[in-house]
Design a protein around this motif. Structure first.
Motif, PDB file in Angstrom:
ATOM      1  N   HIS A 151       4.955  -4.130   0.363  1.00 22.35           N
ATOM      2  CA  HIS A 151       4.197  -5.129   1.132  1.00 22.35           C
ATOM      3  C   HIS A 151       5.148  -6.195   1.679  1.00 22.35           C
ATOM      4  O   HIS A 151       5.059  -6.597   2.853  1.00 22.35           O
ATOM      5  N   GLU A 152       6.066  -6.659   0.855  1.00 19.27           N
ATOM      6  CA  GLU A 152       7.044  -7.648   1.310  1.00 19.27           C
ATOM      7  C   GLU A 152       7.906  -7.083   2.435  1.00 19.27           C
ATOM      8  O   GLU A 152       8.149  -7.747   3.446  1.00 19.27           O
ATOM      9  N   GLU A 153       8.367  -5.850   2.276  1.00 20.03           N
ATOM     10  CA  GLU A 153       9.238  -5.244   3.290  1.00 20.03           C
ATOM     11  C   GLU A 153       8.544  -5.105   4.635  1.00 20.03           C
ATOM     12  O   GLU A 153       9.078  -5.515   5.671  1.00 20.03           O
ATOM     13  N   SER A 201      18.324  -9.329   7.092  1.00 20.26           N
ATOM     14  CA  SER A 201      18.802 -10.673   6.773  1.00 20.26           C
ATOM     15  C   SER A 201      18.294 -11.730   7.744  1.00 20.26           C
ATOM     16  O   SER A 201      17.935 -12.842   7.343  1.00 20.26           O
ATOM     17  N   ALA A 202      18.255 -11.399   9.021  1.00 13.76           N
ATOM     18  CA  ALA A 202      17.826 -12.371  10.032  1.00 13.76           C
ATOM     19  C   ALA A 202      16.347 -12.716   9.933  1.00 13.76           C
ATOM     20  O   ALA A 202      15.901 -13.712  10.501  1.00 13.76           O
ATOM     21  N   LEU A 203      15.569 -11.902   9.203  1.00 14.17           N
ATOM     22  CA  LEU A 203      14.123 -12.118   9.123  1.00 14.17           C
ATOM     23  C   LEU A 203      13.662 -12.577   7.741  1.00 14.17           C
ATOM     24  O   LEU A 203      12.472 -12.800   7.538  1.00 14.17           O
ATOM     25  N   LYS A 204      14.570 -12.736   6.806  1.00 11.51           N
ATOM     26  CA  LYS A 204      14.191 -12.952   5.406  1.00 11.51           C
ATOM     27  C   LYS A 204      13.430 -14.248   5.152  1.00 11.51           C
ATOM     28  O   LYS A 204      12.712 -14.354   4.171  1.00 11.51           O
ATOM     29  N   PRO A 207      15.329 -10.995  -4.233  1.00  6.30           N
ATOM     30  CA  PRO A 207      15.215 -11.022  -5.695  1.00  6.30           C
ATOM     31  C   PRO A 207      14.115 -10.087  -6.226  1.00  6.30           C
ATOM     32  O   PRO A 207      14.234  -9.560  -7.334  1.00  6.30           O
ATOM     33  N   SER A 208      13.098  -9.826  -5.431  1.00 10.03           N
ATOM     34  CA  SER A 208      12.011  -8.924  -5.825  1.00 10.03           C
ATOM     35  C   SER A 208      12.414  -7.451  -5.775  1.00 10.03           C
ATOM     36  O   SER A 208      11.697  -6.592  -6.268  1.00 10.03           O
ATOM     37  N   GLY A 209      13.550  -7.160  -5.122  1.00  8.38           N
ATOM     38  CA  GLY A 209      13.985  -5.784  -4.918  1.00  8.38           C
ATOM     39  C   GLY A 209      13.648  -5.266  -3.529  1.00  8.38           C
ATOM     40  O   GLY A 209      13.990  -4.133  -3.189  1.00  8.38           O
ATOM     41  N   ALA A 210      12.983  -6.085  -2.724  1.00  2.06           N
ATOM     42  CA  ALA A 210      12.634  -5.691  -1.353  1.00  2.06           C
ATOM     43  C   ALA A 210      13.879  -5.653  -0.482  1.00  2.06           C
ATOM     44  O   ALA A 210      14.752  -6.522  -0.585  1.00  2.06           O
ATOM     45  N   HIS A 211      13.954  -4.643   0.384  1.00  2.00           N
ATOM     46  CA  HIS A 211      15.056  -4.509   1.330  1.00  2.00           C
ATOM     47  C   HIS A 211      14.613  -5.152   2.641  1.00  2.00           C
ATOM     48  O   HIS A 211      13.685  -4.661   3.290  1.00  2.00           O
TER      49      HIS A 211
END
Length: 169
Positions: free
Chosen positions: A62-64, A47-50, A40-44
């Motif tokens: 930073h999120e990525e 999927s297995a690590l989200k 939702p933040s736009g970070a790519h």
């Protein structure tokens, strides 16, 4: 592909021809096969690590790099030497490439790159370890590593999907 001087020296010693997904450890291959999604933040994020960690994050980059970053499995490799160096780097490139190839599924305008870093650690700074993470090039957001040569004690390689075959370093 971009790299610092330390990685250029390392690549001069390692044969990177013929890298395939078969060199990716099974757990990491499952991560790559899980594909990508946009948070939702736009970070790519892979999927297995989200699900971990949950933040807070200062920005999408930073999120990525936090969510996508992983130390590469190395327990099955020799403790030191050229064979460890070679197999660890090849394994990282194979994993990074496997993930980048799946990135096209997002159909995103953000270019995601892989960052492979290798450095010595341990009690005597004699144990080579590696990390792989992924970050996008988001407009208006400071990049993960703008100047690779600023990393003097780490070998760092940046791989991009667009315009280059990721299996060839």
């Amino acid at each position: 592909m971009e790299m610092n001087r330390s990685m250029a020296r390392l690549l001069g010693r390692v044969d990177t021809e013929g890298i395939t997904p078969d060199e990716v450890p099974p757990g990491f291959l499952r991560i790559a096969e899980g594909g990508w999604e946009v948070a939702p933040s736009g970070a790519h994020v892979l999927s297995a690590l989200k699900s971990a960690p949950s933040g807070p994050f200062s920005d999408v980059v930073h999120e990525e790099y936090t969510v996508n970053g992983r130390g590469m499995t190395d327990y099955d490799l020799p403790a030191s030497g050229k064979d460890r160096e070679s197999r660890l780097l090849r394994r990282c490139v194979a994993f990074a490439s496997s993930c980048l190839l799946r990135g096209d599924e997002l159909r995103s305008t953000v270019e995601v790159s892989a960052y492979i870093s290798m450095s010595y650690g341990g009690l005597a700074d004699d144990h080579l370890t590696a990390n792989v993470t992924f970050c996008g090039d988001h407009p208006g957001v400071r990049p993960y590593a703008a100047d690779l040569d600023a990393f003097e004690t780490v070998s760092i390689l940046k791989l991009r999907r667009a315009g280059e075959p990721p299996w060839r370093v």
